[in-house]
Design a protein around this motif. Structure first.
Motif, PDB file in Angstrom:
ATOM      1  N   ARG A  56       0.848  -1.191   0.000  1.00  8.48           N
ATOM      2  CA  ARG A  56       0.000   0.000   0.000  1.00  8.48           C
ATOM      3  C   ARG A  56       0.886   1.244   0.000  1.00  8.48           C
ATOM      4  O   ARG A  56       1.923   1.259   0.668  1.00  8.48           O
ATOM      5  CB  ARG A  56      -0.883  -0.006   1.253  1.00  8.48           C
ATOM      6  N   HIS A  57       0.458   2.250  -0.727  1.00  7.23           N
ATOM      7  CA  HIS A  57       1.241   3.486  -0.789  1.00  7.23           C
ATOM      8  C   HIS A  57       1.312   4.192   0.559  1.00  7.23           C
ATOM      9  O   HIS A  57       0.274   4.529   1.120  1.00  7.23           O
ATOM     10  CB  HIS A  57       0.594   4.484  -1.757  1.00  7.23           C
ATOM     11  N   PRO A  58       2.516   4.464   1.060  1.00  2.72           N
ATOM     12  CA  PRO A  58       2.612   5.401   2.186  1.00  2.72           C
ATOM     13  C   PRO A  58       2.287   6.791   1.646  1.00  2.72           C
ATOM     14  O   PRO A  58       2.695   7.138   0.541  1.00  2.72           O
ATOM     15  CB  PRO A  58       4.081   5.329   2.605  1.00  2.72           C
ATOM     16  N   MET A  59       1.570   7.553   2.426  1.00  3.90           N
ATOM     17  CA  MET A  59       1.106   8.845   1.921  1.00  3.90           C
ATOM     18  C   MET A  59       1.248   9.937   2.948  1.00  3.90           C
ATOM     19  O   MET A  59       1.179   9.687   4.147  1.00  3.90           O
ATOM     20  CB  MET A  59      -0.385   8.765   1.579  1.00  3.90           C
ATOM     21  N   LYS A  60       1.393  11.129   2.410  1.00 10.79           N
ATOM     22  CA  LYS A  60       1.256  12.325   3.227  1.00 10.79           C
ATOM     23  C   LYS A  60       0.054  13.045   2.647  1.00 10.79           C
ATOM     24  O   LYS A  60       0.038  13.350   1.448  1.00 10.79           O
ATOM     25  CB  LYS A  60       2.522  13.154   3.105  1.00 10.79           C
ATOM     26  N   ILE A  61      -0.927  13.271   3.469  1.00  9.71           N
ATOM     27  CA  ILE A  61      -2.175  13.854   2.973  1.00  9.71           C
ATOM     28  C   ILE A  61      -2.418  15.181   3.679  1.00  9.71           C
ATOM     29  O   ILE A  61      -2.536  15.228   4.907  1.00  9.71           O
ATOM     30  CB  ILE A  61      -3.380  12.915   3.240  1.00  9.71           C
ATOM     31  N   TRP A  62      -2.452  16.236   2.904  1.00  7.20           N
ATOM     32  CA  TRP A  62      -2.760  17.558   3.445  1.00  7.20           C
ATOM     33  C   TRP A  62      -4.211  17.821   3.122  1.00  7.20           C
ATOM     34  O   TRP A  62      -4.610  17.734   1.961  1.00  7.20           O
ATOM     35  CB  TRP A  62      -1.827  18.576   2.792  1.00  7.20           C
ATOM     36  N   LEU A  63      -4.983  18.091   4.149  1.00 10.69           N
ATOM     37  CA  LEU A  63      -6.433  18.174   3.948  1.00 10.69           C
ATOM     38  C   LEU A  63      -6.972  19.461   4.550  1.00 10.69           C
ATOM     39  O   LEU A  63      -6.785  19.724   5.743  1.00 10.69           O
ATOM     40  CB  LEU A  63      -7.093  16.948   4.595  1.00 10.69           C
ATOM     41  N   ARG A  64      -7.614  20.254   3.711  1.00  8.95           N
ATOM     42  CA  ARG A  64      -8.200  21.519   4.162  1.00  8.95           C
ATOM     43  C   ARG A  64      -9.700  21.428   3.912  1.00  8.95           C
ATOM     44  O   ARG A  64     -10.142  21.086   2.812  1.00  8.95           O
ATOM     45  CB  ARG A  64      -7.601  22.651   3.332  1.00  8.95           C
ATOM     46  N   THR A  65     -10.459  21.726   4.935  1.00  8.39           N
ATOM     47  CA  THR A  65     -11.911  21.619   4.817  1.00  8.39           C
ATOM     48  C   THR A  65     -12.569  22.888   5.318  1.00  8.39           C
ATOM     49  O   THR A  65     -12.170  23.439   6.350  1.00  8.39           O
ATOM     50  CB  THR A  65     -12.424  20.409   5.637  1.00  8.39           C
ATOM     51  N   GLY A  66     -13.561  23.339   4.579  1.00  9.20           N
ATOM     52  CA  GLY A  66     -14.354  24.495   5.009  1.00  9.20           C
ATOM     53  C   GLY A  66     -15.798  24.069   5.193  1.00  9.20           C
ATOM     54  O   GLY A  66     -16.333  23.312   4.378  1.00  9.20           O
ATOM     55  N   THR A  67     -16.397  24.534   6.288  1.00  8.79           N
ATOM     56  CA  THR A  67     -17.790  24.156   6.548  1.00  8.79           C
ATOM     57  C   THR A  67     -18.598  25.392   6.947  1.00  8.79           C
ATOM     58  O   THR A  67     -18.049  26.450   7.236  1.00  8.79           O
ATOM     59  CB  THR A  67     -17.913  23.144   7.712  1.00  8.79           C
ATOM     60  N   THR A  68     -19.910  25.193   6.992  1.00  9.49           N
ATOM     61  CA  THR A  68     -20.775  26.205   7.597  1.00  9.49           C
ATOM     62  C   THR A  68     -20.699  26.025   9.114  1.00  9.49           C
ATOM     63  O   THR A  68     -20.110  25.047   9.589  1.00  9.49           O
ATOM     64  CB  THR A  68     -22.233  25.982   7.155  1.00  9.49           C
ATOM     65  N   THR A  79      -6.467   3.031  -2.264  1.00  9.18           N
ATOM     66  CA  THR A  79      -6.071   4.276  -1.601  1.00  9.18           C
ATOM     67  C   THR A  79      -7.239   4.916  -0.862  1.00  9.18           C
ATOM     68  O   THR A  79      -7.089   5.977  -0.265  1.00  9.18           O
ATOM     69  CB  THR A  79      -5.535   5.269  -2.640  1.00  9.18           C
ATOM     70  N   VAL A  80      -8.379   4.258  -0.912  1.00  5.77           N
ATOM     71  CA  VAL A  80      -9.558   4.801  -0.231  1.00  5.77           C
ATOM     72  C   VAL A  80      -9.316   4.783   1.281  1.00  5.77           C
ATOM     73  O   VAL A  80      -9.728   5.678   2.011  1.00  5.77           O
ATOM     74  CB  VAL A  80     -10.802   3.950  -0.587  1.00  5.77           C
TER      75      VAL A  80
END
Ligand SMILES: Cc1cc2nc3c(=O)[nH]c(=O)nc-3n(C[C@H](O)[C@H](O)[C@H](O)COP(=O)(O)OP(=O)(O)OC[C@H]3O[C@@H](n4cnc5c(N)ncnc54)[C@H](O)[C@@H]3O)c2cc1C
Lengths: 771, 303
Positions: free
Chosen positions: A288-300, A364-365
């Motif tokens: 499985r791919h090792p990953m670095k995941i940068w995640l930006r989320t905007g909400t109400t 990758t899910v």
């Protein structure tokens, strides 16, 4: 379109049915590739690179060839030098390295000898002169200017790049009441199948090459072999043996061992067997791919997701495998199981001098869901929203079309959440458990087979035998998940016979119809539809004969319990066998049915990421309860409750096995497994030290509950969707959230080791004291 | 570390008696000759080419090294070739040395315990070996045999440095002998590893407590560690902290701190030294407390 109401009472489907091959396997009679023995058979071994990056200056095999018992030694120069691979734009494999090795363990030469020991001894006698090159192991380093370059055609070591943008992310972030960013990291994880890769190759003196091997996708292998050997596919035959677990990886592709078995056979005129040791399985690529995941989320303010922006960096290792698709899929699956009206995805998969990465159950899910559902929990906390409520507020519903164009038929996500809340006792536990005990929620989704650019249609063929039983062939393989059983059940359901009346044959490229095989949760839906059609085709042929004989309109006939019955007058009936024999013996008929499922009326645009990737999508939710030892940081998983919408479960027993198996693999990923590499060298290449969970690491079966939320998926055969992968996708985040609930420690990198947890707790204590 | 290869070529000898073994190794060096007990470590060492002996002497046929015997003085004698399985099945071990049973049960899985021997576990001199700390806290002495005769020494003097023993090249570990269990004595072995079973030790702590019934204090305390330092060792200063004192939280803290000060765990890809120290601190306290409680409940259970 069929719906739940028009669903008839099943004869065969829907009943828990043990796997058809269980007796053979239990009795040790299932013949795996390593069990094959042929007259005159030789044994092959592979010489592997000790360097992470080096130029091969010269190879001298004369001493090895002189060793008594050695029959042949081959190197990369014995092959035509044609690169092969999964995706046309990333063909970068060679059967054996020719002038450069790019990771420790890469195959450099192969030997065939009268026995395994002699072959191995010969390896020590092959002199390889290397010129060691600078190596790079970290993807961020690899992208920097001046970093060692692995493949000439990929500047900056970028093996694949993908981007997509739907809606308007910037505008949505500007409107959002709440925005947060987090970074998550994941580790290399192996497939962990118990049967190591094995094959036997035979290249006869007349130009025909046959490979017997434990392949999940024999046709993909067939095509790759033709590519790398530069011969006509028609001159190659791939025969599938029993498969002792796959989980993607090397059993889905042609591996150096497969090429070498054939080439060594060509050189010696004898069959040649190669079997990996478990150590080889662990040091070579496929993980499985090792990953670095940068995640930006905007909400109400009320927690509705307005936008998500993801940047992903995947450490691809030395070669591409299916990696280009791996990162594409990660981006596509941001669109499930939550509504994300604006999303942007940018991903790089980078070459490094490590074993290469590709597909593994959940693909990758799994990594994306860990990041997203961990972050969602933080958002819920910051906005003081119940963690289940925030998921409900964002949940995708039946009939939705996602920003990237997924068309959702059935998606009982809300019900999954509700069931898990009930089964786990969520509201009695959340916030109410004793100290160091915690419960966490996690969700995910999967698709039932992806439509790819290349080959994605499934086919099935069925032939009636004179005793009323059938031979069923497809290109899909049983890798332990129960394909043989469920395909037989589908056929039996249509034909009105029993499961045992259907003989599901293994794939043999010389005899079975073309089908991409087993991967991506495609079999039940794609191949299942093809099997259903093939069975219906035979029924039509039989009905014609029966109608004539009975004087009934063939359209009025139905197939039930080995009989053909007039629906309008059920007293009018005759036995299936009688009709079969009459048709065969008196009319010279061949009852043979064909079916196919393509689902390709619309195309995915792989450049923009837009399109309906799969016929069906399935949500999953789970809750995990943990206990953390405050002294050591060790986590004990005390309970796991999951609910999945797998459509209509065709074989509930197999579905249960699959969802529990998927959850268990994710527990391993979350807490234990890690292929530890120091300067490209795998430090723990044994199943003692590469720690897959064991029974004692899992909750007791009584605390490991699973519920099927039953829907009728119109695209599925008899309403079915996938069950093998989705159930694992929510588990890692659920575990991270549970550890947080138990300790206050938020872990954003995997695996969540006792050390990280303990030091996290100590930091928190120090902070609290400081306040 | 090299990856596994096939076994190197060697000559295999299968002696039937200890005297024969001694004769075979007399005048040889460790590089030339290797003793093979269960082989669960030895085979791997050879396959990794860490050792490439010319001769391998299999001890499986030496019946006189395979025994578990109650001694006249109430002590216990264990032959070096006793498998962990045999040890676990031995009634006297179950009855009188449950620390040994507890420890052996935590090593590997069934398949491993069926072949791995007590002697091999000790003689391998690995810092992670689980039997050694337990045996040390039970006051084990070992018998080394050679053509020159036998000598006895305390197990705690057996490991001068990482991976080495004080045995000379011509000596075989033949027997382990334990004194009779002390009255008021009880021990426990706490082994920490990542998985919940079948895993190598990150840190192991054996605590053996002799509780003085009248004064309700520690009459004696012995502590020994796996992976606390480059060799298995006894933390004698930590032991001294509690002797003569009653069980208190402060006392435990103090003993644990002292044990940490006496330890020098290493950082490896398996675990960081810093984390091992935390484990030593935590497990020392739990092990002492559990051993104390065992000792107390036994004393109370007595009529
Ligand atoms: C899967 C697995 C799990 C394991 N788990 C554990 C665990 O949980 N805990 C643990 O402590 N260990 C563990 N081990 C390590 C090992 O199995 C044990 O240490 C075992 O007790 C060694 O005994 P053996 O009889 O196999 O010794 P061998 O491998 O035969 O010998 C080990 C060494 O001792 C020497 N030797 C053996 N007998 C004598 C003798 N009588 N005199 C002098 N030298 C001798 C040998 O020459 C060799 O150098 C594990 C190993 C494996 C493969």
């Amino acid at each position: 379109m069929m719906n739940r109401d028009s669903q008839r009472e099943f004869q065969v489907l829907g009943k828990p049915t043990p796997k058809k091959d269980a007796p053979q396997k239990a009795a040790g009679r299932a013949e795996f590739a390593d069990d094959i023995s042929m007259p005159g058979m030789l044994h092959g071994k592979l010489l592997r690179s000790p360097h992470p990056h080096a130029r091969i200056v010269a190879i001298d095999a004369s001493l090895a060839l002189a060793l008594p018992g050695v029959r042949a030694v081959i190197t990369g120069r014995d092959f035509p030098g044609v690169r092969y691979g999964n995706l046309p734009q990333t063909r970068d494999y060679l059967p054996l390295a020719i002038d450069t090795v790019r990771y420790i363990g890469e195959e450099v030469a192969a030997v065939a000898a009268v026995d395994e020991d002699t072959a191995e001894e010969a390896l020590d006698l092959i002199r390889v002169e290397y010129e060691v090159l600078p190596a790079v192991f970290d993807p961020e380093e690899a992208m920097k200017q001046g970093a060692p370059q692995l493949h000439g055609q990929s500047p900056g070591n970028v093996s694949a790049h993908t981007e997509s943008h739907f809606g308007d992310v910037e505008a949505a972030f500007a409107q959002a009441d709440y925005v947060r960013e987090d970074v998550f990291e994941t580790q290399p994880v192996k497939q962990g199948m118990l049967e190591p890769h094995a094959c036997v190759g035979l290249w006869d003196g007349f130009g025909k090459a046959t490979l017997w091997s434990c392949k999940m996708s024999p046709y993909a292998v067939w095509r790759q072999l033709a590519m790398g050997l530069d011969i006509k596919p028609g001159d190659i035959r791939v025969v599938q043996t029993y498969v002792g677990g796959g989980f993607s990886g090397g059993k889905q592709e042609a591996m150096p061992m497969d090429f070498c078995a054939l080439m060594l056979s060509k050189k010696t005129g004898r069959p040649v067997k190669l079997v990996h040791t478990m150590e080889e399985v662990l040091i070579i690529g496929h993980m499985r791919h090792p990953m670095k995941i940068w995640l930006r989320t905007g909400t109400t303010k009320d927690g509705r997701i307005l936008a998500q922006h993801v940047k992903l960096l995947a450490n691809g290792g030395a070669y591409s495998s299916i990696g280009g698709f791996s990162i594409f899929l990660a981006g596509a699956m941001i669109n499930l199981p939550y509504r994300v009206p604006n999303m942007k995805f940018e991903a790089d998969r980078v070459y490094t001098n490590n074993g290469f990465c590709g597909a593994l159950r959940g693909h990758t899910v799994v990594q994306m869901c860990f990041a997203r559902d961990s972050q969602l929990e933080k958002i819920a906390e910051d906005l003081a929203i119940d963690p289940l409520e925030i998921r409900r507020r964002n949940a995708i519903q039946d009939g939705d079309v996602t920003a990237n164009g997924f068309r959702i038929n059935t998606f009982a996500f809300d019900e999954c959440i509700t069931r898990v809340a009930e089964m786990s006792g969520w509201y009695n536990k959340k916030g109410k458990l004793p100290k160091y005990r915690g419960i966490g929620f996690g969700c995910g989704a999967h698709l039932s087979g992806a439509r790819l650019m290349g080959h994605s249609a499934s086919t099935a063929e069925m032939r009636m035998l004179e005793d009323g039983t059938v031979h069923l062939t497809t290109g899909s393989t049983d890798v332990g998940q129960g394909v043989e059983t469920v395909m037989s059940m589908i056929a039996a359901e249509v034909l009105g016979v029993t499961v045992d009346d259907v003989h599901y044959l293994k794939v043999d490229s010389a005899a079975t119809p073309l089908d991409p095989g087993t991967f991506g949760s495609r079999v039940t839906l794609f191949t299942g539809n093809a099997v259903k059609q093939a069975a219906e085709d035979i029924c039509r042929q039989l009905a014609e004969v029966a109608g004539e004989r009975m004087g009934v309109d063939p359209r009025d006939l139905m197939f039930f319990r080995h009989e053909i019955i007039n629906r309008k007058d059920e007293k009018q009936r005759c036995s299936l066998k009688e009709i079969v024999r009459w048709g065969m013996f008196q009319q010279g008929r061949i009852f043979s049915g064909r079916g196919s499922y393509g689902y390709s009326e619309e195309k995915i645009d792989f450049r923009t990421g837009h399109g309906n990737l799969s016929p069906a999508y399935n949500p999953t939710a789970c809750a995990v309860e943990v206990e953390v030892d405050p002294e050591t940081g060790r986590v004990t998983v005390v309970g796991l409750w999951g609910a999945d919408d797998s459509g209509t479960p065709l074989n509930p027993l197999a579905v249960k096995g699959q969802v529990i198996g998927a959850a268990v693999m994710s527990i391993g990923h979350a807490l234990y497994e890690n292929l530890i590499r120091v300067d490209g060298k795998v430090m723990n290449p044994s199943l003692r030290d590469y720690k897959m969970p064991q029974a004692t690491d899992l909750p007791k079966l009584a605390d490991f509950k699973h519920s099927n939320v039953i829907t009728w998926e119109p695209e599925g055969p008899f309403g079915a969707k996938e069950a093998g992968q989705g159930a694992g996708t929510g588990v890692i985040a659920a575990l991270a959230n549970a550890v947080y609930d138990a300790t206050g420690v938020r872990l954003t990198s995997l695996p969540m080791t006792p050390e990280h947890i303990l030091f996290g707790m100590k930091r928190l204590q120090a902070q609290n004291r400081g306040q | 570390m090299t990856y596994l290869k096939r076994l190197p070529r060697f000559e295999y000898l299968g002696p039937q008696s200890l005297a024969e073994v001694c004769g075979m190794i007399a005048g040889t060096s460790r590089d030339e000759v290797m003793l093979l007990a269960g082989g669960t470590d030895a085979i791997l060492q050879m396959r990794r080419r860490e050792r490439v002996p010319r001769r391998v002497i299999g001890l499986k046929g030496v019946a006189e090294l395979d025994f578990v015997r109650e001694q006249a003085d109430g002590g216990l004698a264990i032959g070096a070739m006793t498998t962990l399985r045999t040890l676990l099945a031995s009634p006297v071990v179950g009855r009188r040395y449950d620390l040994l049973r507890e420890t052996a049960a935590q090593i590997g899985g069934n398949e491993l315990r069926n072949v791995a021997t007590v002697g091999g576990n000790i003689a391998g001199a690995l810092p992670c070996a689980d039997m050694s700390p337990a045996l040390m806290t039970l006051g084990a002495r070992i018998r080394l045999s050679s053509g020159r005769g036998d000598r006895w020494l305390p197990l705690e003097e057996f490991f001068p440095e990482f991976g080495r023993t004080v045995a000379a090249d011509d000596e075989v570990l033949a027997e382990i002998s334990l004194p009779p269990p002390a009255s008021g004595g009880a021990g426990t072995y706490l082994k920490f590893h990542d998985r919940h079973s079948m895993d190598m030790t990150v840190v192991g702590v054996s605590a053996y407590v002799v509780r003085d019934e009248r004064s309700r204090t520690f009459g004696d305390l012995r502590l020994a560690y796996a992976n606390g330092a480059p060799t298995v060792f006894r933390a004698k200063r930590a032991e001294a902290v509690l002797r003569g004192r009653a069980l208190t939280e402060e006392g435990l803290e103090e003993a644990a701190e002292t044990a940490c000060a006496e330890s020098s765990p290493r950082t490896s890809w398996r675990a960081n030294g810093e984390y091992r120290l935390e484990l030593i601190r935590a497990l020392t306290k739990s092990a002492i407390r559990q051993a104390w409680e065992k000792a107390s409940s036994r004393q109370e259970a007595r009529p």
